[in-house]
Write a protein that holds these residues in place. Structure first.
Motif, mmCIF file in Angstrom:
data_model
loop_
_atom_site.group_PDB
_atom_site.id
_atom_site.type_symbol
_atom_site.label_atom_id
_atom_site.label_comp_id
_atom_site.label_asym_id
_atom_site.label_seq_id
_atom_site.Cartn_x
_atom_site.Cartn_y
_atom_site.Cartn_z
ATOM 1 N N CYS A 19 28.847 3.575 -9.605
ATOM 2 C CA CYS A 19 29.239 2.163 -9.613
ATOM 3 C C CYS A 19 28.330 1.362 -8.705
ATOM 4 O O CYS A 19 27.694 1.903 -7.793
ATOM 5 N N VAL A 29 28.369 -2.738 -6.873
ATOM 6 C CA VAL A 29 29.156 -3.952 -6.656
ATOM 7 C C VAL A 29 28.225 -5.087 -6.246
ATOM 8 O O VAL A 29 27.392 -4.930 -5.344
ATOM 9 N N GLU A 50 31.825 0.072 -3.016
ATOM 10 C CA GLU A 50 31.302 1.114 -3.908
ATOM 11 C C GLU A 50 31.807 2.494 -3.485
ATOM 12 O O GLU A 50 32.168 3.323 -4.326
ATOM 13 N N ALA A 100 32.517 -5.296 -9.885
ATOM 14 C CA ALA A 100 32.086 -3.898 -9.949
ATOM 15 C C ALA A 100 31.575 -3.548 -11.341
ATOM 16 O O ALA A 100 32.232 -3.832 -12.352
#
Length: 542
Positions: free
Chosen positions: A469, A471, A457, A485
């Motif tokens: 984001c 993950v 991330e 992601a």
């Protein structure tokens, strides 16, 4: 407690107390099996007398190069003979062995070399470029580099550093091994990914390595002279202590540089390999191998698998091929395997297909060397053994690390309450068998490799188009799971999936790179915390 009321004169002496160390097994093997084959790798075939001699020269050469007791010697090597020799030669000069993951990028490698204060690195030529880049970024004095050519694989030395065989020639064949005065002395240093992305240095002692290896002999039902195939990378928990274990039984270590179906089937058929360990992805490789790469063999191969539960379909397919699979569970902090899914024939002999696989997918019961493995709640009380109540796997015993190098806070946290806290969430069945139900701290395990979602991330957040984001693990038929992601983009920015994956690949080891990028608004709590459990549900549907 347990002392006689009068123990006058009953004291520890050199005659009745010797520190436990796996080094003693190679000394013993040389004495009783001098002509038995110890290490095999193509044309490289060394008896125990020859193996011991090469290890002795390595220990002496390192000492002559300035390595002192307590110094760290690192390796960047595949599973080739030099890597096996280092497991004995490095501690035989009093130093501590640090086998480094060969898949790491230069930045992490540089951090490890600095943090360990590495004095010497044994390096395969194919990793010289990343090592050079790492050393250029080091804060400490760069280590001495010894280049380990591999003619059998066609990997030739660059020629910029002393080559391994020449280095061995500088060693004294009569060098006296430096044996530990205390079995609590450190034998190895292994780095494991943490949730911050920076690895932590896990320190092993001689006693733990000795007892963990010996315990696996029992769990694996081994007899004299097994032929062990090195599929588990020796940079993973020192190959689960298996290289240290082989001389105990006069076993033969069959080195395997590249893990391919052909290499494994050839080793089983031609070298008569009887045992190997590996992640479920290895089992999938064998099941799905092209027919022209498969080989017939006339014996059962015992397999330890770990990293993720093997899929029922995989187990159903591979066992009829001549493999008996046992799932084991552990962490870098436990020298590798700490539990085994012991198969109780009296209860489960009639199980087949998915029912059989469901039991084999459990993490099981403590292996010898772990005094106690239990699932506990946050108050350190054992959860009900109902197969439904979740808690954290905790353990104690001689098979637990000394702690994290130069990180007393993390060590205290890991050992809180007198148990090692694994971070893995599990249930415990009424028969005491443990089964993982989730993984804490969002670690992704891909092909047996631990991946920190926070690290991935952090890299993606460095892209100028990315606003936010998260993950998570996405199920994958080949690797077990891979990073996926979920990304929110900044207004007016439109980087695509391929661009973000390429961006990450340029900054991370390949296995850490996301295999899928989904553009969407991330689900959040009222306080703004990302709800990763929702993302995991979405990832399963992709």
């Amino acid at each position: 407690m347990g002392w006689l009321k009068d123990e006058t004169g009953l004291e520890r002496t050199q005659a009745n107390h010797v520190p436990l160390t796996p080094l003693s097994w190679l000394i013993r093997a040389r004495e009783i099996w001098p002509n038995h084959m110890a290490v095999v790798y193509g044309p490289h075939r060394k008896t125990y007398a020859e193996y011991h001699a090469r290890v002795t020269r390595l220990a002496s050469a390192l000492a002559k190069a300035g390595v002192e007791p307590g110094d760290v010697v690192s390796t960047l090597l595949p599973n080739i003979p030099a890597q096996a020799e280092a497991h004995f030669g490095v501690p035989a000069c009093g130093a501590v062995l640090n086998t480094i993951n060969t898949r790491l990028e230069a930045d992490t490698l540089s951090y490890i070399l600095d943090h360990a204060d590495t004095k010497v690195v044994l390096c395969d030529p194919q990793f010289i470029p990343v090592l050079v880049a790492a050393m250029e970024d080091m804060e400490n004095e760069p280590p001495l580099v010894i280049e380990v050519a591999d003619p059998h694989a066609g990997v030739n030395a660059y020629g910029d550093y002393m080559e391994y065989e020449a280095f061995l020639d500088t060693g004294d064949p009569d060098f006296d091994w430096i044996m530990p005065e205390d079995e609590w002395e450190s034998i190895a240093l292994n780095y494991t990914s943490g949730t911050t992305g920076r690895p932590k240095g896990v320190v092993y002692h001689h006693r733990g390595a000795y007892l963990n290896a010996m315990g696996q002999v029992i769990s694996w039902r081994m007899v004299l002279h097994p032929r062990y195939l090195t599929i588990v990378p020796l940079f993973h928990c020192n190959g689960w202590c298996h290289t240290w274990m082989m001389p105990l039984l006069g076993g033969t270590e069959i080195c395997c540089r590249d893990i391919t179906p052909k290499a494994i089937f050839d080793a089983i058929a031609d070298e008569k390999a009887t045992h190997f360990g590996g992640a479920p992805i290895v089992l999938n490789l064998l099941v799905n191998a092209p027919e022209d790469q498969k080989r017939d063999f006339d014996h059962v191969v015992e397999v330890f698998t770990a990293g993720a539960p093997p899929a029922p379909a995989t187990l159903a397919a591979i066992e009829p091929m001549g493999f008996n699979v046992t799932q084991v569970y552990g962490l870098t902090e436990t020298y590798g395997p700490a539990t085994e899914c012991y198969w109780d024939e009296s209860r489960w002999s009639g199980l087949e297909g998915e029912a059989r696989a469901a039991v084999k997918a459990r993490q099981g019961v403590p292996m010898p060397g772990c005094e106690n493995v239990v699932v506990m709640d946050e108050g350190l009380a054992p959860v009900p053994r109902d197969g439904a109540t979740a808690g954290e796997i905790m353990m104690r015993g001689n098979g637990v690390m000394k702690g994290y190098l130069k990180n007393p806070r993390a060590t205290r946290e890991a050992f809180k309450g007198g148990y090692f806290h694994s971070g893995d969430i599990a249930v415990q069945h009424d028969d005491s068998w443990i089964q993982i139900s989730d993984r804490a701290k969002d670690i992704i395990i891909s092909g047996g490799e631990n991946i920190s979602s926070v690290e991935v991330e952090g890299v993606l957040m460095g892209h100028p188009d990315v606003m936010l984001c998260a993950v998570v693990a996405k199920p994958d038929e080949k690797w077990g799971e891979v990073p996926c992601a979920f990304v929110e983009m900044k207004d007016g920015h439109s980087a695509g999936e391929e661009e973000l994956i390429a961006f990450a690949r340029a900054r991370l080891a390949g296995f850490k790179t996301p295999k899928k990028v989904v553009f969407a608004e991330l689900p959040k709590t009222s306080t703004g915390k990302i709800q990763k459990f929702e993302l995991r549900k979405l990832a399963k549907e992709l």
